[in-house]
Enzyme design. Structure first.
Site, PDB file in Angstrom:
ATOM      1  N   CYS A 133       0.866  -1.188   0.000  1.00 35.68           N
ATOM      2  CA  CYS A 133       0.000   0.000   0.000  1.00 35.68           C
ATOM      3  C   CYS A 133       0.902   1.237   0.000  1.00 35.68           C
ATOM      4  O   CYS A 133       2.062   1.149  -0.410  1.00 35.68           O
ATOM      5  CB  CYS A 133      -0.989  -0.019   1.165  1.00 35.68           C
ATOM      6  N   ASN A 187       2.276   1.439   4.376  1.00 40.69           N
ATOM      7  CA  ASN A 187       2.594   0.159   5.026  1.00 40.69           C
ATOM      8  C   ASN A 187       2.289   0.189   6.528  1.00 40.69           C
ATOM      9  O   ASN A 187       2.959  -0.477   7.327  1.00 40.69           O
ATOM     10  CB  ASN A 187       4.047  -0.263   4.767  1.00 40.69           C
ATOM     11  N   SER A 235      -1.862  -2.703   3.965  1.00 40.36           N
ATOM     12  CA  SER A 235      -1.028  -3.883   3.668  1.00 40.36           C
ATOM     13  C   SER A 235      -0.661  -4.701   4.901  1.00 40.36           C
ATOM     14  O   SER A 235      -0.640  -5.931   4.810  1.00 40.36           O
ATOM     15  CB  SER A 235       0.193  -3.515   2.811  1.00 40.36           C
ATOM     16  N   CYS A 266      -1.418   0.670   7.392  1.00 41.80           N
ATOM     17  CA  CYS A 266      -2.854   0.382   7.500  1.00 41.80           C
ATOM     18  C   CYS A 266      -3.250  -0.837   6.669  1.00 41.80           C
ATOM     19  O   CYS A 266      -3.376  -1.946   7.191  1.00 41.80           O
ATOM     20  CB  CYS A 266      -3.696   1.588   7.090  1.00 41.80           C
TER      21      CYS A 266
HETATM   22  P1  4NP Z   1      -1.802   2.801   4.113  1.00 41.96           P
HETATM   23  O1  4NP Z   1      -2.422   4.140   4.720  1.00 41.96           O
HETATM   24  O2  4NP Z   1      -1.243   3.155   2.747  1.00 41.96           O
HETATM   25  O3  4NP Z   1      -2.967   1.882   4.037  1.00 41.96           O
HETATM   26  O4  4NP Z   1      -0.725   2.362   5.083  1.00 41.96           O
HETATM   27  C1  4NP Z   1      -1.731   5.349   4.781  1.00 41.96           C
HETATM   28  C2  4NP Z   1      -0.890   5.594   5.837  1.00 41.96           C
HETATM   29  C3  4NP Z   1      -0.232   6.795   5.935  1.00 41.96           C
HETATM   30  C4  4NP Z   1      -0.429   7.766   4.959  1.00 41.96           C
HETATM   31  C5  4NP Z   1      -1.256   7.505   3.885  1.00 41.96           C
HETATM   32  C6  4NP Z   1      -1.900   6.295   3.804  1.00 41.96           C
HETATM   33  N1  4NP Z   1       0.227   9.008   5.070  1.00 41.96           N
HETATM   34  O5  4NP Z   1      -0.027   9.878   4.220  1.00 41.96           O
HETATM   35  O6  4NP Z   1       1.023   9.212   5.996  1.00 41.96           O
END
Ligand code: 4NP
Length: 152
Positions: free
Chosen positions: A7, A10, A14, A12
């Site tokens: 994702c 990494n 994935s 949430c």
């Molecule tokens: P993930 O979610 O891609 O499912 O892990 C996110 C976690 C952090 C961020 C974006 C999406 N961020 O912008 O910090």
């Protein structure tokens, strides 16, 4: 079979997918291995988001041991299948693949849930607990199908 879940951060989607698959693999007694990575480097070294850990713990799956890392080109050599949570992840993955042949190892996670209304796993980071529950439900369907579809 070596599976990599991918994702953006990494922390949430994935790691949740990795936790669900790791649990299913253990229950089936398979020799498969799993890992997860983010296309971005914002959260490298961090444990999964507290809301992700809780959503999984509610289903008796512990993902608190996982740590974020960034996707690297060698992952295309090491893993058999690299599964992207959304189309943006898939584009970013393809951009760092070492060659055109290995690009084919990257697929969308929801390709394994063709009957589901959504083709991408929505990013739950900026929402509430409900988003994490939805992600859990979607990933469970896709992972169940994946276990059936992929050559053992
Ligand atoms: P993930 O979610 O891609 O499912 O892990 C996110 C976690 C952090 C961020 C974006 C999406 N961020 O912008 O910090």
């Amino acid at each position: 079979m070596k599976l990599l879940l991918v994702c953006l951060g990494n922390i949430c989607r994935s790691p949740m997918a990795e936790g669900i698959l790791r649990d299913m693999i253990a229950k089936e007694g398979l020799e498969w291995s799993t890992d997860s990575a983010g296309t971005g480097d914002y959260h490298v070294g961090e444990a999964p988001d507290k809301r992700a850990i809780k959503a999984m713990r509610d289903r008796d799956i512990d993902i608190s041991d996982l740590r974020a890392r960034q996707l690297r080109p060698q992952d295309f050599e090491e893993f058999d299948l690299l599964l992207a949570m959304d189309a943006s992840n898939l584009r970013n993955m393809r951009a760092i693949a070492p060659n055109a042949e290995l690009v084919g190892k990257a697929r969308l996670m929801m390709d394994f849930a063709p009957d589901h209304a959504l083709r991408e796993v929505p990013d739950p980071y900026f929402g509430g607990d409900e988003g994490f529950r939805e992600v859990y439900e979607m990933l469970t369907i896709a992972c169940r199908n994946l276990m059936k579809d992929v050559q053992r």
